[in-house]
Write a protein that holds these residues in place. Sequence first.
Motif, mmCIF file in Angstrom:
data_model
loop_
_atom_site.group_PDB
_atom_site.id
_atom_site.type_symbol
_atom_site.label_atom_id
_atom_site.label_comp_id
_atom_site.label_asym_id
_atom_site.label_seq_id
_atom_site.Cartn_x
_atom_site.Cartn_y
_atom_site.Cartn_z
ATOM 1 N N THR A 4 0.751 -1.352 0.078
ATOM 2 C CA THR A 4 0.044 0.106 -0.183
ATOM 3 C C THR A 4 0.853 1.366 -0.081
ATOM 4 O O THR A 4 0.042 2.492 0.045
ATOM 5 N N GLY A 5 2.148 0.961 -0.131
ATOM 6 C CA GLY A 5 2.927 2.217 -0.261
ATOM 7 C C GLY A 5 2.967 2.979 -1.442
ATOM 8 O O GLY A 5 2.730 2.517 -2.774
ATOM 9 N N ASN A 6 3.320 4.293 -1.410
ATOM 10 C CA ASN A 6 3.339 5.080 -2.427
ATOM 11 C C ASN A 6 4.525 4.734 -3.655
ATOM 12 O O ASN A 6 4.354 4.934 -4.614
ATOM 13 N N ALA A 7 5.273 4.261 -3.077
ATOM 14 C CA ALA A 7 6.685 3.774 -3.825
ATOM 15 C C ALA A 7 6.223 2.814 -4.780
ATOM 16 O O ALA A 7 6.447 2.993 -5.794
ATOM 17 N N VAL A 8 5.621 1.724 -4.590
ATOM 18 C CA VAL A 8 5.150 0.731 -5.276
ATOM 19 C C VAL A 8 4.005 1.275 -6.353
ATOM 20 O O VAL A 8 4.043 1.117 -7.661
ATOM 21 N N LEU A 9 3.047 2.157 -6.077
ATOM 22 C CA LEU A 9 2.286 2.636 -6.921
ATOM 23 C C LEU A 9 2.730 3.656 -8.025
ATOM 24 O O LEU A 9 2.608 3.730 -9.410
ATOM 25 N N ILE A 10 3.958 4.494 -7.613
ATOM 26 C CA ILE A 10 4.618 5.268 -8.512
ATOM 27 C C ILE A 10 5.358 4.680 -9.386
ATOM 28 O O ILE A 10 5.496 4.719 -10.504
ATOM 29 N N GLY A 57 -4.975 -1.646 -10.171
ATOM 30 C CA GLY A 57 -5.260 -2.304 -9.332
ATOM 31 C C GLY A 57 -4.774 -1.740 -7.901
ATOM 32 O O GLY A 57 -5.248 -1.900 -6.789
ATOM 33 N N LEU A 58 -3.512 -1.200 -8.063
ATOM 34 C CA LEU A 58 -2.706 -0.551 -6.782
ATOM 35 C C LEU A 58 -3.749 0.692 -6.385
ATOM 36 O O LEU A 58 -3.743 0.768 -5.119
ATOM 37 N N MET A 59 -3.957 1.426 -7.308
ATOM 38 C CA MET A 59 -4.600 2.406 -6.959
ATOM 39 C C MET A 59 -6.159 2.163 -6.199
ATOM 40 O O MET A 59 -6.354 2.873 -5.092
ATOM 41 N N ALA A 60 -6.637 1.097 -6.813
ATOM 42 C CA ALA A 60 -7.952 0.540 -6.076
ATOM 43 C C ALA A 60 -7.753 0.161 -4.651
ATOM 44 O O ALA A 60 -8.249 0.261 -3.767
ATOM 45 N N ASN A 61 -6.700 -0.458 -4.576
ATOM 46 C CA ASN A 61 -6.221 -1.258 -3.270
ATOM 47 C C ASN A 61 -5.648 0.035 -2.210
ATOM 48 O O ASN A 61 -6.293 -0.319 -1.139
ATOM 49 N N ASN A 62 -5.242 0.992 -2.846
ATOM 50 C CA ASN A 62 -4.720 2.083 -1.934
ATOM 51 C C ASN A 62 -5.990 2.909 -1.441
ATOM 52 O O ASN A 62 -5.985 3.267 -0.414
ATOM 53 N N SER A 63 -7.048 2.701 -2.245
ATOM 54 C CA SER A 63 -8.272 3.632 -1.745
ATOM 55 C C SER A 63 -9.010 2.775 -0.966
ATOM 56 O O SER A 63 -9.801 3.431 -0.023
ATOM 57 N N PHE A 64 -9.497 1.534 -1.428
ATOM 58 C CA PHE A 64 -10.219 0.634 -0.494
ATOM 59 C C PHE A 64 -9.638 -0.203 0.500
ATOM 60 O O PHE A 64 -10.411 -1.018 1.129
ATOM 61 N N LEU A 65 -8.290 -0.451 0.506
ATOM 62 C CA LEU A 65 -7.520 -1.211 1.136
ATOM 63 C C LEU A 65 -8.011 -2.664 1.353
ATOM 64 O O LEU A 65 -8.503 -3.250 2.357
ATOM 65 N N PHE A 66 -8.206 -3.381 0.099
ATOM 66 C CA PHE A 66 -8.715 -4.632 0.202
ATOM 67 C C PHE A 66 -7.539 -5.697 0.713
ATOM 68 O O PHE A 66 -8.046 -6.655 1.598
ATOM 69 N N TYR A 67 -6.470 -5.395 0.621
ATOM 70 C CA TYR A 67 -5.165 -5.979 0.947
ATOM 71 C C TYR A 67 -4.293 -5.134 1.702
ATOM 72 O O TYR A 67 -3.817 -4.120 0.961
ATOM 73 N N GLY A 68 -3.698 -5.435 2.865
ATOM 74 C CA GLY A 68 -3.027 -4.647 3.634
ATOM 75 C C GLY A 68 -1.402 -4.911 3.139
ATOM 76 O O GLY A 68 -0.590 -3.784 3.733
ATOM 77 N N SER A 69 -1.110 -6.122 2.738
ATOM 78 C CA SER A 69 0.446 -6.398 2.708
ATOM 79 C C SER A 69 0.465 -7.364 1.530
ATOM 80 O O SER A 69 -0.521 -8.202 0.918
#
Length: 373
Positions: A4-10, A57-69
């Motif tokens: 959920t970190g910004n580094a992975v999304l960027i 998928g990462l943006m959706a997960n960061n918004s809704f936190l389906f998975y935390g790790s």
Amino acid sequence: MGLTGNAVLILAIVLAVALFAVTVWFWPRLARRSVSAVFGRVGLLLATQVAVFVSVGLMANNSFLFYGSWADLFGQKQELGVVTDHAQGTLAAKNIVRVGTQRPDVPGGSRPALAGRIDKVVIAGRHSGIETSAYVYLPPEYFQEAYARRKFPAVVVLTGYPGTSENLIKGLAYPKTSLERVRAGRSQPMILVMLRPTLAPPRDTECVDIEGGPKTETFFADDLPRAISAGYRVGRHARNWGIIGNSTGGYCALKIGLHHPARYTASAGLSAYYKAAEDPTTGDLFHGDQGERERADLLWSLDHLPQPDSSFLVTSSRTGESNYADTRKFVAKVKRPAQVSSIVLDSGGHNFNTWRREIPATLDWMSSRLSEN
């Protein structure tokens, strides 16, 4: 790098943009009809599509936190071990261990007496044999001298499946909303015990005591209230306890409240369904026991079992929710001494935005039905 970190999304977005640019740049060179050119076009298109899909998928997960790790994403169990500390008066001696604290995301969050505190704990169930982590939000009053001898009502808050406990803090903002409702004079200070109903991940246990498997119902109905009441200033009576959940957590909240009125006096199901799911994620919940299957059907229970002296809140939307018809059936079947209330939106889907619209009123409703003593 955390999921959920910004580094992975960027990184994923940069990779997607780079692959798109490479595809545009090399497309004229790959316009030939040779085998290598065809494979080159296919490879670039596929790589670009995958990169875009991962970014979305990462943006959706960061918004809704389906998975935390990453471990949560790949279904790897990562429950914390329980430290047995035999020093008198510690939480560990009461089947609950505090393993960390964090600040609520509100102004003054560094001062517990102003904003409260969130403890991360591990709870070991004596009767269920289940060990799981949870977050405990303590309101500011818990740390104020004027309330030093006061016990507080407690509310168990459950995610959906396969959500994470962090969803309740970040995505649904339960601690922040609770604090705001207290400051607005709409709610009393309450301790929130936040966790997911999936106590044997990745299996969805539907809050059922499974023969030869996890005793999830026993954990929520017995072990959890006992551990929290022993570790914090919370009363032990049903009038001191409520339970809230969304989606699968909503079903669990209503199920536990309906079947265990001696433990919980109020239950709220946000976008809940009313019959235990049985699918590949649950496995065989009932092992052929039709009585247990019927008991896990809340509409059947209201028709065939004594109705408890408890309060229920259910929510739905006229447009956007699939549970609207069953929610109306649930409301119609609740009879005295039980009481039922509802929140029905004109429109709202099965998502965080809908639940955020319902949570303030739900906390107010819950507060009005719980007692501190």
